[in-house]
Design an enzyme around this catalytic site. Sequence first.
Site, mmCIF file in Angstrom:
data_model
loop_
_atom_site.group_PDB
_atom_site.id
_atom_site.type_symbol
_atom_site.label_atom_id
_atom_site.label_comp_id
_atom_site.label_asym_id
_atom_site.label_seq_id
_atom_site.Cartn_x
_atom_site.Cartn_y
_atom_site.Cartn_z
ATOM 1 N N ARG A 135 39.840 41.602 46.700
ATOM 2 C CA ARG A 135 40.436 40.533 46.139
ATOM 3 C C ARG A 135 42.094 41.332 46.651
ATOM 4 O O ARG A 135 42.984 40.826 46.803
ATOM 5 C CB ARG A 135 40.184 40.537 44.570
ATOM 6 N N ARG A 185 36.111 40.196 38.348
ATOM 7 C CA ARG A 185 36.681 40.986 38.103
ATOM 8 C C ARG A 185 35.845 42.152 37.478
ATOM 9 O O ARG A 185 36.896 43.436 37.308
ATOM 10 C CB ARG A 185 38.179 40.979 37.654
ATOM 11 N N ARG A 207 30.408 32.980 36.425
ATOM 12 C CA ARG A 207 31.749 33.514 37.324
ATOM 13 C C ARG A 207 31.127 34.742 37.841
ATOM 14 O O ARG A 207 31.201 35.998 37.157
ATOM 15 C CB ARG A 207 32.745 33.678 36.358
ATOM 16 N N ASP A 232 37.915 27.762 43.446
ATOM 17 C CA ASP A 232 38.554 27.070 42.310
ATOM 18 C C ASP A 232 38.023 25.366 42.010
ATOM 19 O O ASP A 232 38.234 24.420 43.573
ATOM 20 C CB ASP A 232 39.450 28.044 41.838
ATOM 21 N N TYR A 242 44.414 19.254 33.968
ATOM 22 C CA TYR A 242 45.555 20.899 34.712
ATOM 23 C C TYR A 242 46.697 19.525 35.670
ATOM 24 O O TYR A 242 47.546 20.743 35.483
ATOM 25 C CB TYR A 242 44.234 21.394 35.125
#
Length: 341
Positions: free
Chosen positions: A35, A26, A22, A72, A148
């Site tokens: 973003r 952010r 990652r 992702d 998921y």
Amino acid sequence: MSRFLRTLAGESLSPPPVWLMRQAGRYLPEYRAIRAQAPDFLAFCFDPDLATEVPLQPIRRFGLDAAILFSDILVLPHALGQSVWFEEGVGPRLEPLRSEADLLRLSVDGVSETLDPCCETLRRLRKALPDEVGLIGFAGAPWTVASYMIEGGSSRDFTRAKRWAFAAPESFGRLIDLIVAGTVRYLLDQVAAGAQVLQLFDSWSGVWAEPAFRQWCSAPAAAIAQQVRQRHPDVPLIYFPRAAGGMLPEAAGAADWGALGLDTTVPLAWARSSLPSTLPLQGNLDPQVLVVGGSALEAEVRRIRSAMTGRPFVFNLGHGIDKDTPPENVSQLVELVREQT
Ligand code: 1CP
């Protein structure tokens, strides 16, 4: 060949190559700015103009040894035909699979077309990156993606997914097989688009007893590796079965991995003695010590580097970078990793 690729081919380099899971994200102000231009997270992943810029940001800032595709693991369920969306402040959400009938609505037929924007991002990244920077493609490992798809989002205890696996292993196996088939297509497309290394993220592999770990984590991940290697024997695959603990030797033996990822809790002396000495390893630094930086970070980098001396090792975190990480600590980390010892 880049230092990253040489390490995955089995060379022990000092200093080791370094990238961070990652690493685009952010914690970087330039990531937050870009973003803000996308209407939602999936649209962001499928916009090659935006998604090409993001992995280049940490390369420019820190000179890391590899860049990773910006996407992702949940683009695959979307491409299989499931509804997937990302809620601000909540995380990923999916229309959950409830029964075998729901599986019949899914298909691998649309995978290549739906995920072509991600491959376009890879094509552009390979052109933009210097030769010495590796380019990593990735996908979720089958169990993590299935969790998921069944839970409908993040889960703490995976009750629905586990109960399905125990109560109806045949239909659960059909879901796993579908994910394996879709993932193989997607990864082959990624290699054709320029990915030099592939990583399989098995973030939730640490929840199973041994037979289920073998059946639902390491064996399906190995099936992907085998099918990708048949077509591309020179493309290394990194398997990251997070929190797998004592199951790591089982995972290591399941396929001819390019490397195995180690989470933060893996004791390094044990990893050295329990995993084949020629198998490259990657990871282990606690993302929270990177948030703190300073002498705590220095001590941890020294510990990991000295434990891995003399064997092929890629310096990385034991999990994704934290959004509170000061970017200057990443600069400090890269300097520490590259110090001659
Ligand atoms: O708005 C935002 O910025 C959303 C945050 C975010 C980001 C930056 C999400 C939502 N996904 C990503 C990108 C991403 N995800 C990458 C990009 C490449 C890089 O590393 O720089 C990668 C490799 C992933 C992989 C991923 N997604 C995993 C496996 C690794 C891990 O963290 O264990 C998992 C489990 C996901 C699902 C997911 N997507 C996003 C979130 C917040 C999550 C985790 C949710 C959860 O904890 O269950």
